[in-house]
Design a protein around this motif. Sequence first.
Motif, short mmCIF file in Angstrom:
data_model
loop_
_atom_site.label_atom_id
_atom_site.label_comp_id
_atom_site.label_asym_id
_atom_site.label_seq_id
_atom_site.Cartn_x
_atom_site.Cartn_y
_atom_site.Cartn_z
N ASN A 1 -6.35 1.88 2.30
CA ASN A 1 -7.02 1.97 0.99
C ASN A 1 -8.40 1.32 1.10
OD1 ASN A 1 -4.60 2.84 -0.90
ND2 ASN A 1 -3.83 1.25 0.48
N GLU B 1 -13.43 -4.84 -2.40
CA GLU B 1 -12.67 -6.01 -2.83
C GLU B 1 -11.23 -5.61 -3.13
OE1 GLU B 1 -16.89 -7.05 -3.57
OE2 GLU B 1 -15.71 -5.48 -4.54
N TYR B 2 -10.34 -6.58 -2.96
CA TYR B 2 -8.92 -6.37 -3.22
C TYR B 2 -8.39 -7.55 -4.03
CZ TYR B 2 -9.36 -3.03 0.65
OH TYR B 2 -9.76 -2.00 1.46
N LEU C 1 -5.60 -2.61 4.49
CA LEU C 1 -6.99 -2.37 4.13
C LEU C 1 -7.47 -1.00 4.60
CD1 LEU C 1 -8.69 -5.85 4.79
CD2 LEU C 1 -7.34 -5.06 2.85
N LEU D 1 -8.58 -1.18 -10.86
CA LEU D 1 -7.57 -1.52 -9.87
C LEU D 1 -6.61 -0.36 -9.65
CD1 LEU D 1 -6.60 -5.21 -10.72
CD2 LEU D 1 -7.53 -4.38 -8.57
N PRO E 1 0.83 -1.20 0.00
CA PRO E 1 0.00 0.00 0.00
C PRO E 1 0.86 1.25 0.00
CG PRO E 1 0.09 -0.95 2.20
CD PRO E 1 0.80 -1.91 1.27
N MET F 1 -5.26 -1.38 -4.05
CA MET F 1 -6.19 -2.51 -4.08
C MET F 1 -5.48 -3.83 -4.38
SD MET F 1 -9.38 -0.74 -6.08
CE MET F 1 -10.29 -2.28 -6.21
N ARG F 2 -4.16 -3.80 -4.48
CA ARG F 2 -3.36 -5.02 -4.65
C ARG F 2 -2.69 -5.31 -3.31
NH1 ARG F 2 -1.44 -6.00 -10.23
NH2 ARG F 2 -2.64 -4.67 -11.62
N VAL F 3 -3.01 -6.44 -2.72
CA VAL F 3 -2.42 -6.82 -1.43
C VAL F 3 -1.69 -8.14 -1.60
CG1 VAL F 3 -4.17 -5.58 -0.10
CG2 VAL F 3 -4.52 -7.98 -0.65
#
Length: 556
Positions: free
Chosen positions: A521, A525-526, A518, A499, A170, A503-505
């Motif tokens: 951001n 949904e992620y 989380l 995206l 993040p 949102m990319r974890v």
Amino acid sequence: MDVSGGSGQPRSGNDEPAEPRAHPTAPAADPTGPAERGPGETSGQPPATPDEPGRAAPTGKPDPDTDGESDTDARSKPPSDSRRAPAPSAPSDPSAPTEPSGTTEPSAPQGPAEPREPASGTSEPSAPQGPAEPREPAAGPRHAAHHAGTDAPRHRTEAHTPGTGGPGRPPQRRPEPGGGLLMGRPFGVPVYVAPSWFLVAVLITWVFGGQLDRVLPELGAARYLVSLFFAIAFYASVLVHELAHTVAALRFKLPVRRIQLQFFGGVSEIEKEAETPGREFVLAFVGPLLSLVLSGVFYAALLPVEPDSVPGVLLAGLMVSNLIVAAFNLLPGLPLDGGRMLRAVVWKLTGKPMSGTIAAAWVGRALAIAVLIGLPLLTQSLGSDAADDVGMDTVMDALLAAILAAIIWTGAGNSLRMARLREHLPELRARALTRRAVPVQADTPLSEALRRANASGARALVVVDADGTPASLVREAAIVGVPEHRRPWVPVSTLAQDLTDGMRVSAELSGEELLDALRANPATEYLVVEETGEIYGVLSAADVERAFVKAMARPS
């Protein structure tokens, strides 16, 4: 007094209820067997193995053994081949139910041509067959105004270019925590003055002004200006007390979210626990120690000053108030600094931080009862003998004692809850909570995308570009809002959210690191990715929230 916190429940951003219900892409039973399989599908395909949750969910291949998969096993990676279904057609099924309208319903158009929406008043084509999709609530379609997805929110689905943060990382900059009027950033930590402080400033000005009227009656109305200066100087001393906690926390490499001056003193919000009981003890002790030092400084400054002058009265008041702050915070009960020191001692003796928290919290609750009963009795025994003064002072002392007791009691309870939260946080793992996902093209009809998801046991949809790069995520709430009879005419791109890096974890995140990612951001949904950048699946904030609540409900 400092409060170590900051690991609260994540906001799901989802309006869906927490109770279990049929998921829009949940796998369904296949009672009719091969008759409902899509074109080109064979019944001899091996079922997906549950012990390989990260494998790609093959598109268009049914898997009856995945009907009962849990969320832990429901995830996917994108397929390695480049097979893409053109504008897919709905498999016809003579056994499909028809609407009792008396008109003949044509089957969905075949071939690559895009299906047209039926005109008003004509019969609508039946929804594509295959594994059952969830039905709308009994009250009827909630969004009658959907016309081929034109009223749904549209999002672009161009391929996303990963930023410099890398997958699963993040942004470094967090949003401002807020909490009142920002006064500055000493040591990089924002200091806020809560609105309740102004109420306390007025109260201190009024009370101290009445005392000045007895000591320095010649001041007249100017005594309230002197009293206001005292209130500001007193809370400046409280700020120094909190800065001592902050500097110690930063010295131990513990992040401090903010300092807030509020109704009864201040709070340093330290986001992580100290790693050792010794550091915990030092972190708690430096605050009262600095208040004692300030009290000594004001005493030394008072010696050469005339006691009956304005500077003498102010210095004496600041000396006494800082001494009271130090003594009160050294009381051995949470959430006071003395309670944290007691926790550190019990932690050192038992080797269990939770045991220290329980002991200090219950001592804090006993202390709250003692303050509620003992403070009015103590002030009454030391107060004035005048009947009118005794009556008014008794009421004020009882009110003050009740407020202090409530603060200590609730603070002790919050400390217990925070300790239980930290104890269960490691159970929250992104890899275990991720849903299996299937990649689909942006122009894929929703009905076809759901058919593929059901066939592969997936519960999420990832929109990819021509190169297979993830571009957006199809929102679960948007899927539920589309009636079944409209789904063949709604492209998944109209229900997707683009995206972003946040949102990319990473699939390796867990505990506080997962919640921090989380919170930084907020989204519904992620996209969960491996360290190599491969898609692992989709993480729903609602799933994390349910797992969090479930973990907190279990006894320690």
